[in-house]
Design an enzyme around this catalytic site. Structure first.
Site, short mmCIF file in Angstrom:
data_model
loop_
_atom_site.label_atom_id
_atom_site.label_comp_id
_atom_site.label_asym_id
_atom_site.label_seq_id
_atom_site.Cartn_x
_atom_site.Cartn_y
_atom_site.Cartn_z
N GLY A 21 -14.72 4.50 5.45
CA GLY A 21 -13.90 5.72 5.70
C GLY A 21 -14.34 6.51 6.84
CD GLN A 70 6.34 2.90 12.12
OE1 GLN A 70 7.50 2.51 12.39
NE2 GLN A 70 5.58 2.32 11.32
CE1 TYR A 130 -10.76 -1.37 11.02
CE2 TYR A 130 -12.49 -2.28 9.51
CZ TYR A 130 -11.69 -1.20 9.91
OH TYR A 130 -11.57 0.07 9.20
CD GLU A 139 -2.79 1.26 2.57
OE1 GLU A 139 -3.66 0.61 2.31
OE2 GLU A 139 -2.51 2.18 3.38
#
Length: 283
Positions: A108, A214, A147, A16
């Site tokens: 989204g 992160q 998920y 991605e």
């Protein structure tokens, strides 16, 4: 189409990328894509800003992946970015004319710039609604998100899987998971969705952690659990950035190897546009 790769009796490998910020020259990512091409992924997905703020860049990047790199492009599209059915028709027509045949349909998150009223009144309420319209009217391969640790707005795993099955039944060809760091969580999730009758391929989403910064971002944005083993790595190397980076990459390598031994359908790497990270994992 990407769905054809699942009939080769081997796991798929994909990456991605995300478009540069709107004020940034989009050409900066093309050199990155040329380097990703040397890793020979089965496809490269391109994110789409929830409010459509990177829509033009998303289209340009997907077109470059498909037509210049010769790799299948998977274009993200969020419900929050679609004001009406005409927008969807124009968007998909443009993709199709440029040889792009794959779409990741997402609800989204609510964009920061979008009011609660506008978000509540969006044309497509759920990704399943978007999937149904795409499947009915266009010849696209359709991916969906899932998920392993339960969608944050679902009350429980059973509810989340029930919604996921609706989405798949409306025409999803394969699923890509949210990132996770505990393979046992993924394995349990796979058992549950197969028991529920969801049979499409599921790609495991992995993101190597290469810095302490992160960790806060990942946990804060996704709610992903960090296993004790990985937490120990962060504690051990918190003051040694280079050692932490190496240890983070090594953890993801081991995670991927275990998934492959278990027969996972594919590995989807959240690259953060970092070629060196993807290369270290895939090689």
């Amino acid at each position: 189409m990407i769905r054809d790769h699942f009939h080769t009796n081997r796991p798929t490998y994909s990456i991605e990328v995300f478009p540069p910020k709107k004020e940034t020259d989009v050409s900066v990512i093309y050199d990155t894509l040329d380097e990703f091409r040397t890793l020979h992924p089965d496809f490269i997905s391109v994110t789409y800003g929830a409010g459509g703020n990177t829509a033009e860049n998303t289209f340009a990047i997907a077109s470059y992946i498909q037509n210049q790199c010769g790799i299948e492009a998977l274009t993200h599209l969020t419900c929050a970015a679609i004001p009406d059915k005409m927008f969807l028709s124009n968007f998909l027509t443009n993709l199709y004319r440029n040889g792009i045949r794959n779409l990741l349909a997402l609800r989204g998150d609510q964009p920061v710039s979008m009011s609660d009223e506008r978000f509540a009144a969006r044309y497509y309420k759920h990704a399943s609604d978007l999937v149904a319209d795409v499947r009915e009217n266009y010849d696209f391969g359709i991916a969906g998100a899932c998920y392993p640790e339960v969608h944050p707005e679902a009350s429980c795993m059973e509810e989340d899987i029930a919604h996921l099955k609706i989405k798949v039944d409306k025409g999803v060809d394969f699923l890509i998971t949210q990132l996770f760091y505990d393979n046992e969580v993924f394995f349990r999730f796979m058992e549950e969705i197969r028991r529920a009758g969801i049979e499409v391929p599921v790609l495991a989403g992995l993101m190597p952690i290469t810095s302490i910064r992160q960790v806060d971002n990942i946990v804060g944005l996704s709610g992903t659990a960090i296993p004790e083993e990985l937490s120990g790595v962060f504690e051990k190397y918190k003051d040694k950035p280079e050692d932490l980076k190496k240890a983070g990459l090594e953890y993801t390598k081991k995670q991927m190897e275990a998934l492959l031994r278990h027969g996972v359908d594919g590995i989807h790497l959240y690259s953060m546009n970092k070629v060196e990270t993807a290369r270290a994992i895939y090689e």
